[in-house]
Design an enzyme around this catalytic site. Structure first.
Site, PDB file in Angstrom:
ATOM      1  N   ARG A  58      53.387  30.355  43.446  1.00 39.04           N
ATOM      2  CA  ARG A  58      54.342  31.440  43.192  1.00 39.04           C
ATOM      3  C   ARG A  58      53.912  32.774  43.805  1.00 39.04           C
ATOM      4  O   ARG A  58      54.673  33.407  44.545  1.00 39.04           O
ATOM      5  CB  ARG A  58      54.524  31.644  41.676  1.00 39.04           C
ATOM      6  CG  ARG A  58      55.473  30.679  41.018  1.00 39.04           C
ATOM      7  CD  ARG A  58      55.007  30.389  39.601  1.00 39.04           C
ATOM      8  NE  ARG A  58      53.798  29.605  39.687  1.00 39.04           N
ATOM      9  CZ  ARG A  58      53.810  28.274  39.736  1.00 39.04           C
ATOM     10  NH1 ARG A  58      54.917  27.619  39.580  1.00 39.04           N
ATOM     11  NH2 ARG A  58      52.689  27.590  39.900  1.00 39.04           N
ATOM     12  N   THR A  59      52.702  33.225  43.471  1.00 42.64           N
ATOM     13  CA  THR A  59      52.309  34.585  43.849  1.00 42.64           C
ATOM     14  C   THR A  59      52.209  34.723  45.371  1.00 42.64           C
ATOM     15  O   THR A  59      52.669  35.711  45.942  1.00 42.64           O
ATOM     16  CB  THR A  59      50.963  34.941  43.178  1.00 42.64           C
ATOM     17  OG1 THR A  59      51.037  34.568  41.801  1.00 42.64           O
ATOM     18  CG2 THR A  59      50.660  36.414  43.285  1.00 42.64           C
ATOM     19  N   LYS A  86      32.517  28.776  57.267  1.00 43.93           N
ATOM     20  CA  LYS A  86      31.252  28.788  58.036  1.00 43.93           C
ATOM     21  C   LYS A  86      30.215  29.675  57.343  1.00 43.93           C
ATOM     22  O   LYS A  86      29.164  29.952  57.906  1.00 43.93           O
ATOM     23  CB  LYS A  86      31.503  29.319  59.446  1.00 43.93           C
ATOM     24  CG  LYS A  86      32.485  28.507  60.258  1.00 43.93           C
ATOM     25  CD  LYS A  86      32.737  29.211  61.590  1.00 43.93           C
ATOM     26  CE  LYS A  86      33.975  28.678  62.258  1.00 43.93           C
ATOM     27  NZ  LYS A  86      34.476  29.582  63.312  1.00 43.93           N
ATOM     28  N   ARG A 108      43.756  37.634  45.999  1.00 47.70           N
ATOM     29  CA  ARG A 108      43.508  36.784  44.815  1.00 47.70           C
ATOM     30  C   ARG A 108      42.102  36.216  44.965  1.00 47.70           C
ATOM     31  O   ARG A 108      41.743  35.704  46.025  1.00 47.70           O
ATOM     32  CB  ARG A 108      44.509  35.653  44.705  1.00 47.70           C
ATOM     33  CG  ARG A 108      44.087  34.668  43.603  1.00 47.70           C
ATOM     34  CD  ARG A 108      45.126  33.662  43.275  1.00 47.70           C
ATOM     35  NE  ARG A 108      46.199  34.255  42.503  1.00 47.70           N
ATOM     36  CZ  ARG A 108      47.098  33.529  41.827  1.00 47.70           C
ATOM     37  NH1 ARG A 108      47.043  32.210  41.837  1.00 47.70           N
ATOM     38  NH2 ARG A 108      48.059  34.126  41.146  1.00 47.70           N
ATOM     39  N   HIS A 136      46.302  40.281  36.258  1.00 47.25           N
ATOM     40  CA  HIS A 136      47.311  39.771  37.195  1.00 47.25           C
ATOM     41  C   HIS A 136      48.520  40.713  37.053  1.00 47.25           C
ATOM     42  O   HIS A 136      49.539  40.373  36.439  1.00 47.25           O
ATOM     43  CB  HIS A 136      47.655  38.333  36.819  1.00 47.25           C
ATOM     44  CG  HIS A 136      48.456  37.578  37.846  1.00 47.25           C
ATOM     45  ND1 HIS A 136      49.026  38.178  38.961  1.00 47.25           N
ATOM     46  CD2 HIS A 136      48.791  36.260  37.915  1.00 47.25           C
ATOM     47  CE1 HIS A 136      49.675  37.256  39.655  1.00 47.25           C
ATOM     48  NE2 HIS A 136      49.543  36.087  39.058  1.00 47.25           N
TER      49      HIS A 136
HETATM   50  N1   CP Z   1      51.888  32.622  37.901  1.00 45.11           N
HETATM   51  C1   CP Z   1      51.071  32.446  38.953  1.00 45.11           C
HETATM   52  O1   CP Z   1      50.204  33.295  39.241  1.00 45.11           O
HETATM   53  O2   CP Z   1      51.270  31.294  39.657  1.00 45.11           O
HETATM   54  P1   CP Z   1      50.487  30.863  40.975  1.00 45.11           P
HETATM   55  O3   CP Z   1      49.055  30.564  40.568  1.00 45.11           O
HETATM   56  O4   CP Z   1      51.204  29.661  41.510  1.00 45.11           O
HETATM   57  O5   CP Z   1      50.508  32.023  41.921  1.00 45.11           O
END
Ligand code: CP
Length: 306
Positions: A58-59, A86, A108, A136
């Site tokens: 999603r993100t 590497k 992330r 998040h």
């Molecule tokens: N909700 C969420 O962060 O989903 P993903 O890990 O798929 O990005």
């Protein structure tokens, strides 16, 4: 008024005016997503790198689409096809990427605090797309947006975050953002999955899922994070489902009307039964749609601050 910071690292200490501005700006961008040609020239000439050191559906896609909808140049980085494999360090990787003249970095990472560290290394705007068990922020913003869209307000709304609070960056970002916007926030889950100091954040603890359903307007149900060893915190999946799993029978027994959110991905049959995950109370795919509008708003507001 512009945002008060040039980075989005978390929801802690983000002022109410900033949250309001992001939600209101997302409203404008959501309208663009319904047009036949879903693109505006707002960030033309800006380059955004999506630096994902952890898996995401999603993100990552939501940020990439948001960047493309705003006409920014979007570049995706994945660990498995980069020189990280590497042995290149995060610091060297980021310094090299920035030397290619990028404007914004979406990061992330499994280590909490990585986005903050990047702000010390880089001139780019940094957006946290999830750092370990810390925060998040764009997930919390899209959750707030979805609640406001469905119910019309956040102030004095009763919202309970259910499940694996201890391992959840979504929980912490939601708590900070909801409290700032005046919601009454509680958490519900096994005692082993609720951090000891959580009440210091002004959050109530509910140990019974039936009571959580009866007492609240909204449930934000979290995924049991099996990859972060969450399985060690309760005796069995069967027992978790018995005491905290949400199914339609439980919803109907306790209350007629409630909004169910889930950030995804779902463990079907664990935190949510399929009849709830696909049922009339949930807004899970609306959250995903709203995520693109929220990320467009964040990219626009940060990208036009420079
Ligand atoms: N909700 C969420 O962060 O989903 P993903 O890990 O798929 O990005």
């Amino acid at each position: 008024m512009p945002l008060s910071s040039r980075h989005l690292l978390g929801m802690q200490n983000v002022p109410k005016e900033d949250i309001q501005l992001i939600l209101d700006t997302a409203n404008t961008f959501k309208e663009i997503l319904d047009r036949p040609i879903k693109r505006v020239p707002t960030l033309q000439g800006k380059t955004v790198v999506n630096l994902f050191y952890e898996n995401s559906t999603r993100t990552r896609i939501s940020f990439e689409l948001a960047e493309k909808r705003l006409s920014a140049d979007a570049v995706n980085f994945s660990v498995s096809t980069s020189s990280v494999s590497k042995g290149e360090s995060l610091k060297d990787t980021v310094k090299n990427i920035e030397a290619m003249k990028v404007d914004m970095i979406v990061i992330r990472h499994s280590v909490a605090g990585t986005p903050l560290m990047l702000t010390k290394l880089c001139d780019s705007n940094i957006i946290n797309a999830g750092d370990g068990v810390h925060e998040h922020p764009t997930q919390a913003l899209l959750d707030l947006y979805t609640i406001r869209e469905k119910i019309g307000k956040l102030e004095n709304l009763k919202v309970c975050i259910v499940g694996d609070i201890a391992h959840s960056r979504v929980a912490l970002s939601n708590i900070f953002a909801l409290k700032t916007m005046g919601a009454k926030v509680s958490v519900c889950g096994p005692s082993t999955m609720i951090p000891k100091q959580i009440e210091e954040l002004g959050v109530d603890i509910i140990y019974s899922i039936d009571e959580a359903i009866q007492e609240n307007d909204v449930l934000n149900v979290l995924r049991i994070q099996l990859e972060r060893k969450a399985r060690e915190y309760f005796p069995s999946i069967r027992e978790y489902v018995k005491y905290f799993g949400i199914n339609s029978e439980r919803l109907e027994k306790n209350k007629k009307d409630i909004l169910i959110l889930h950030p995804g991905p779902i463990n079907r049959g664990v935190e949510l039964a399929s009849d709830v995950a696909d049922g009339p109370y949930q807004v899970i795919l609306q959250q995903v749609t709203n995520g693109v509008a929220i990320r467009m708003a964040v990219l626009y507001l940060l990208g036009t601050l420079n």
